[in-house]
Scaffold this motif. Structure first.
Motif, PDB file in Angstrom:
ATOM      1  N   ASP A  71       0.825  -1.211   0.000  1.00  0.00           N
ATOM      2  CA  ASP A  71       0.000   0.000   0.000  1.00  0.00           C
ATOM      3  C   ASP A  71       0.859   1.260   0.000  1.00  0.00           C
ATOM      4  N   LEU A  72       1.945   1.250   0.744  1.00  0.00           N
ATOM      5  CA  LEU A  72       2.856   2.402   0.763  1.00  0.00           C
ATOM      6  C   LEU A  72       3.470   2.596  -0.618  1.00  0.00           C
ATOM      7  N   GLY A  73       3.892   1.513  -1.230  1.00  0.00           N
ATOM      8  CA  GLY A  73       4.466   1.593  -2.578  1.00  0.00           C
ATOM      9  C   GLY A  73       3.482   2.170  -3.583  1.00  0.00           C
ATOM     10  N   GLU A  74       2.231   1.745  -3.499  1.00  0.00           N
ATOM     11  CA  GLU A  74       1.200   2.279  -4.406  1.00  0.00           C
ATOM     12  C   GLU A  74       0.947   3.762  -4.117  1.00  0.00           C
ATOM     13  N   ALA A  75       0.955   4.119  -2.849  1.00  0.00           N
ATOM     14  CA  ALA A  75       0.727   5.533  -2.478  1.00  0.00           C
ATOM     15  C   ALA A  75       1.850   6.423  -2.996  1.00  0.00           C
ATOM     16  N   VAL A  76       3.068   5.928  -2.970  1.00  0.00           N
ATOM     17  CA  VAL A  76       4.215   6.729  -3.428  1.00  0.00           C
ATOM     18  C   VAL A  76       4.195   6.872  -4.949  1.00  0.00           C
ATOM     19  N   LYS A  77       3.698   5.860  -5.663  1.00  0.00           N
ATOM     20  CA  LYS A  77       3.666   5.896  -7.116  1.00  0.00           C
ATOM     21  C   LYS A  77       2.529   6.759  -7.658  1.00  0.00           C
TER      22      LYS A  77
END
Length: 175
Positions: free
Chosen positions: A167-173
């Motif tokens: 979820d963090l990775g998706e939020a950063v992208k």
């Protein structure tokens, strides 16, 4: 080799092979290449700044969500779904705690891909209750069952953490 480094090496090679140029001409080439590298570094810094802001926003939203209390009725319904006949966590015995953890993890594995972060909050609350009951009856549990429970606890933590990282990775992208 990355493109900017390759370009710089090519520029340096052309400087070495061009003995016909003056020091001023070589200095101009070096300055142009330095400007290119500075521009690339600035772009990378901008991307990192944006990603940092998005990660901070994700963290802020997570903290707000975690401060909101869980609905007791929804938690009980979630407990019934995940634990089935073992949903009365406080009455689990040394003989029934290990099957309760097995049931819990089977359901977590089956449902985790469809879960929202809030669903994970409920699952975590149930996991904490199971862990508390485990601590209460631990001294009367067979060693083999205790090891199996510990492995299941670790698996739950790993699944939960991997979801957070995803979820963090998706939020950063996200734009």
């Amino acid at each position: 080799m990355k493109m900017p480094v390759l370009l710089s090496l090519l520029a340096a090679a052309s400087l070495l092979s061009s003995c016909d140029s003056t020091p001023r001409e070589r200095q101009e080439v070096v300055e142009r290449e330095t400007q290119k590298l500075d521009t690339l570094a600035e772009r990378a810094a901008d991307k990192l700044r944006v990603a940092g802001r998005r990660a901070a926003r994700f963290d802020s939203v997570s903290r707000v969500r975690n401060r909101q209390p869980l609905d007791p009725a929804a938690e009980q319904a979630f407990s019934n779904e995940l634990l089935g006949s073992y949903s009365a966590i406080g009455s689990l015995t040394p003989a029934t705690i290990e099957p309760a953890f097995v049931q819990f993890m089977q359901q977590v594995r089956a449902r985790r891909k469809q879960w929202s972060q809030r669903d994970w909050d409920y699952a975590t609350a149930i996991s904490r209750q199971l862990n508390a009951q485990f601590r209460a009856v631990r001294l009367d549990i067979k060693g083999r069952d205790e090891l199996h429970i510990r492995a299941l606890q670790t698996e739950f933590t790993a699944l939960e953490t991997s979801r957070d990282v995803k979820d963090l990775g998706e939020a950063v992208k996200q734009p």
